[in-house]
Design a protein around this motif. Structure first.
Motif, PDB file in Angstrom:
ATOM      1  N   VAL A   1       0.363  -1.207   0.183  1.00 37.68           N
ATOM      2  CA  VAL A   1      -0.110   0.210  -0.124  1.00 37.68           C
ATOM      3  C   VAL A   1       0.988   1.199  -0.260  1.00 37.68           C
ATOM      4  O   VAL A   1       1.815   1.036   0.726  1.00 37.68           O
ATOM      5  CB  VAL A   1      -0.884  -0.042   1.085  1.00 37.68           C
TER       6      VAL A   1
ATOM      7  N   ASP B   1      -0.985   5.034  -0.044  1.00 41.06           N
ATOM      8  CA  ASP B   1      -1.092   5.007   0.103  1.00 41.06           C
ATOM      9  C   ASP B   1      -0.836   5.615   1.893  1.00 41.06           C
ATOM     10  O   ASP B   1      -1.009   4.309   2.111  1.00 41.06           O
ATOM     11  CB  ASP B   1      -2.355   5.641   0.045  1.00 41.06           C
TER      12      ASP B   1
ATOM     13  N   GLN C   1      -1.830   7.459   4.657  1.00 43.38           N
ATOM     14  CA  GLN C   1      -3.638   7.068   5.578  1.00 43.38           C
ATOM     15  C   GLN C   1      -3.520   5.417   5.507  1.00 43.38           C
ATOM     16  O   GLN C   1      -3.961   5.228   6.144  1.00 43.38           O
ATOM     17  CB  GLN C   1      -4.649   7.744   5.605  1.00 43.38           C
ATOM     18  N   LYS C   2      -3.812   4.796   4.326  1.00 45.81           N
ATOM     19  CA  LYS C   2      -4.083   3.791   4.959  1.00 45.81           C
ATOM     20  C   LYS C   2      -3.838   2.248   4.738  1.00 45.81           C
ATOM     21  O   LYS C   2      -3.990   1.949   6.144  1.00 45.81           O
ATOM     22  CB  LYS C   2      -4.870   3.378   2.890  1.00 45.81           C
ATOM     23  N   LYS C   3      -2.233   2.824   4.982  1.00 47.35           N
ATOM     24  CA  LYS C   3      -1.387   2.093   5.416  1.00 47.35           C
ATOM     25  C   LYS C   3      -1.884   1.873   7.373  1.00 47.35           C
ATOM     26  O   LYS C   3      -1.220   0.782   7.697  1.00 47.35           O
ATOM     27  CB  LYS C   3       0.596   2.497   5.149  1.00 47.35           C
TER      28      LYS C   3
ATOM     29  N   GLU D   1      -8.427  -2.911   1.767  1.00 43.71           N
ATOM     30  CA  GLU D   1      -7.394  -1.772   1.243  1.00 43.71           C
ATOM     31  C   GLU D   1      -6.730  -2.372   0.011  1.00 43.71           C
ATOM     32  O   GLU D   1      -6.268  -1.544  -0.304  1.00 43.71           O
ATOM     33  CB  GLU D   1      -7.052  -1.193   2.838  1.00 43.71           C
TER      34      GLU D   1
ATOM     35  N   SER E   1      -5.637  -0.623  -3.865  1.00 47.22           N
ATOM     36  CA  SER E   1      -4.989   0.193  -4.445  1.00 47.22           C
ATOM     37  C   SER E   1      -4.023  -0.835  -5.156  1.00 47.22           C
ATOM     38  O   SER E   1      -3.265  -0.381  -6.693  1.00 47.22           O
ATOM     39  CB  SER E   1      -4.164  -0.282  -2.672  1.00 47.22           C
TER      40      SER E   1
END
Length: 235
Positions: free
Chosen positions: A131, A133, A135-137, A187, A191
């Motif tokens: 990932v 991103d 924030q997603k991570k 998520e 991605s």
């Protein structure tokens, strides 16, 4: 005797929360499967472009299913420890049992708590790398964290989670872990899919073309044409 201090309302509350988490997990699993199906379709249409992301998606599925099923086995083991050999692994009768979770997860030599801790850490690390991103991570890492609160810093994660814990509480926490696994899986899949955008036009080659403005020409007239570089898909 400590189990008597836990009211039946509190124990039943864990059951309600667990059932809600199961529904959430089922919905997430269905959405994730639809993304896997999309990967299969895109792989058939343009394997050259999609293969690297398809392979990553397959790894995500393997890692997620492995941890999910391991967690499911632990839940069933706790239920059997609490209710006996004739236990129904779909429900728990002795919700207040304070020994079952500790026996399955913390017993010297046979406890599975350390294995679970290691597997969660490995899973979190492996899928977080896929990932970009931030924030997603961060969300994935927080949901799958095995850190212990400062107030319980003297305990290991396994002890904090399963020591003197009513069986229904331990089962519910493992159900939450399964929900977090499917969330993290989704998520990462979103991605990966973004890298091949299902809405774009699949191409794997470039060619030069001469496109005349007319199909016929008379001697002495001017000839004109457009010379373009065009993308194509040999598949």
């Amino acid at each position: 005797m400590l189990a008597l201090n836990v009211s039946s309302e509190v124990l039943d509350g864990f059951t309600i929360v667990g059932d809600s988490l199961k529904r959430t997990t089922v919905n997430a699993s269905r959405e994730n499967q639809s993304i896997y199906n999309a990967f299969e379709e895109q792989m058939q249409q343009n394997p050259t472009k999609v293969r690297v992301w398809y392979n990553k998606a397959q790894e995500v599925q393997r890692l997620s299913d492995s941890l999910y099923l391991f967690t499911e086995d632990l839940k069933k083991a706790i239920i059997r420890e609490a209710d006996g050999k004739d236990a129904s692994t779909d429900s728990l009768r002795n919700k207040e049992d304070l020994e079952a979770a500790a026996q399955v997860m913390l017993a010297p030599g046979t406890g599975k708590g350390q294995d679970l801790w290691l597997t969660i850490n490995n899973y979190r690390s492996r899928i977080s790398e896929m990932v970009d991103d931030l924030q997603k991570k961060a969300a994935i890492q927080n949901n799958l964290s095995t850190d212990v609160p400062k107030s319980s810093a003297k305990k290991r994660w396994t002890e904090y989670m399963f020591e003197s814990m009513p069986a229904i509480s331990a089962v519910t926490m493992l159900t939450k872990l399964q929900s977090d696994i499917r969330y993290a899986e989704g998520e990462v899949l979103h991605s990966l899919m973004a890298n091949i955008d299902v809405k774009d036009v699949r191409v794997n080659s470039l060619d030069a073309f001469v496109i005349p403005n007319a199909q016929t020409i008379v001697r002495g007239n001017r000839f004109s044409a457009n010379i373009v570089m065009a993308a194509g898909d040999t598949t």
